[in-house]
Design a protein around this motif. Structure first.
Motif, PDB file in Angstrom:
ATOM      1  N   LEU A   1       1.438  24.683 -23.029  1.00  0.00           N
ATOM      2  CA  LEU A   1       2.382  24.810 -24.141  1.00  0.00           C
ATOM      3  C   LEU A   1       2.118  26.084 -24.942  1.00  0.00           C
ATOM      4  O   LEU A   1       3.057  26.793 -25.316  1.00  0.00           O
TER       5      LEU A   1
ATOM      6  N   PHE B   1       4.766  17.888 -17.760  1.00  0.00           N
ATOM      7  CA  PHE B   1       6.160  18.232 -18.043  1.00  0.00           C
ATOM      8  C   PHE B   1       6.974  18.033 -16.763  1.00  0.00           C
ATOM      9  O   PHE B   1       6.738  18.745 -15.783  1.00  0.00           O
TER      10      PHE B   1
ATOM     11  N   ALA C   1       9.345  20.921 -25.740  1.00  0.00           N
ATOM     12  CA  ALA C   1       8.035  20.797 -26.390  1.00  0.00           C
ATOM     13  C   ALA C   1       7.742  22.035 -27.240  1.00  0.00           C
ATOM     14  O   ALA C   1       7.184  21.937 -28.344  1.00  0.00           O
TER      15      ALA C   1
ATOM     16  N   ASP D   1      11.690  20.348 -20.179  1.00  0.00           N
ATOM     17  CA  ASP D   1      10.787  19.543 -21.006  1.00  0.00           C
ATOM     18  C   ASP D   1       9.776  20.424 -21.735  1.00  0.00           C
ATOM     19  O   ASP D   1       9.409  20.159 -22.877  1.00  0.00           O
TER      20      ASP D   1
ATOM     21  N   ARG E   1      -2.531  20.612 -20.978  1.00  0.00           N
ATOM     22  CA  ARG E   1      -1.206  20.546 -21.604  1.00  0.00           C
ATOM     23  C   ARG E   1      -1.129  21.533 -22.767  1.00  0.00           C
ATOM     24  O   ARG E   1      -0.136  22.251 -22.924  1.00  0.00           O
TER      25      ARG E   1
ATOM     26  N   ASP F   1       9.800  21.676 -30.315  1.00  0.00           N
ATOM     27  CA  ASP F   1       9.236  20.619 -31.147  1.00  0.00           C
ATOM     28  C   ASP F   1       8.020  21.131 -31.916  1.00  0.00           C
ATOM     29  O   ASP F   1       7.858  20.831 -33.096  1.00  0.00           O
TER      30      ASP F   1
END
Length: 196
Positions: free
Chosen positions: A18, A53, A62, A58, A14, A65
């Protein structure tokens, strides 16, 4: 024997997804980048992607965020030093200038995302607005500690100086942009404190 707490850290896959997506989204834009490219560069399977995701949106949320949390961290660190509010706002300005001077600077991630997601009801656009509202409120709160009267318009002015510097920083000489931005911040703070 004591039970260990479950590991709440994000998985390595993940994090790689990202990190890869964030770099590409920031450098090249969001709409121009497909999931296949992110999977290839992150070296992650499609199944792994969808486990973390549900879709590209999404992943975009992220990304924003993570950018939001980084900026909140900068402001919190400036406040935590315990300087006078005017000096704290100068430290926040210096952090903005440092970002503009950084290698690969390409403007504000939030303004860039807003340009690609103009529908005010889209979750990405709403995430941009939520971040900007938080930033405006944080600056307003600091300015209100200096002088409550006119704190809101002064905060809006500060945010607009920041926006202009972020847009100009990738188009013109970053040093000149930062110098102009910090001079503008200083003038605004002096005027707000009644010392202009």
């Amino acid at each position: 024997m004591a039970r260990s707490e479950p590991d709440s850290r994000p998985s390595e896959a993940r994090t790689r997804l990202l990190t890869t997506a964030s770099g590409i989204f920031y450098a090249e834009g969001i709409h121009s980048v497909g999931v296949d490219r992110i999977l290839a560069e992150a070296q992650v399977t499609r199944a792994t992607f969808y486990r973390h995701f549900p879709g590209k949106e999404d992943l975009v949320l992220a990304y924003l965020d993570a950018a939001d949390q980084a900026i909140r961290g900068q402001v919190a660190a400036a406040v935590a030093v315990g300087l006078a509010p005017v000096d704290t706002l100068r430290v926040v300005g210096e952090a903005i200038a440092q970002g503009i001077r950084s290698q690969g600077f390409r403007g504000c991630a939030f303004l860039n995302a807003a340009a690609e997601y103009s529908d005010p009801d889209h979750p990405v656009h709403r995430a941009v607005l939520a971040h900007r509202q938080w930033f405006l409120e944080a600056i307003t709160e600091l300015l209100a500690r200096v002088r409550e009267e006119s704190a809101e318009p002064a905060a809006l002015h500060y945010v607009m100086l920041r926006d202009g510097a972020m847009a100009s920083g990738c188009l013109f000489d970053p040093e000149l942009v930062c110098e102009t931005f910090l001079r503008g911040v200083d003038g605004l703070l002096q005027a707000h404190a009644g010392r202009a």
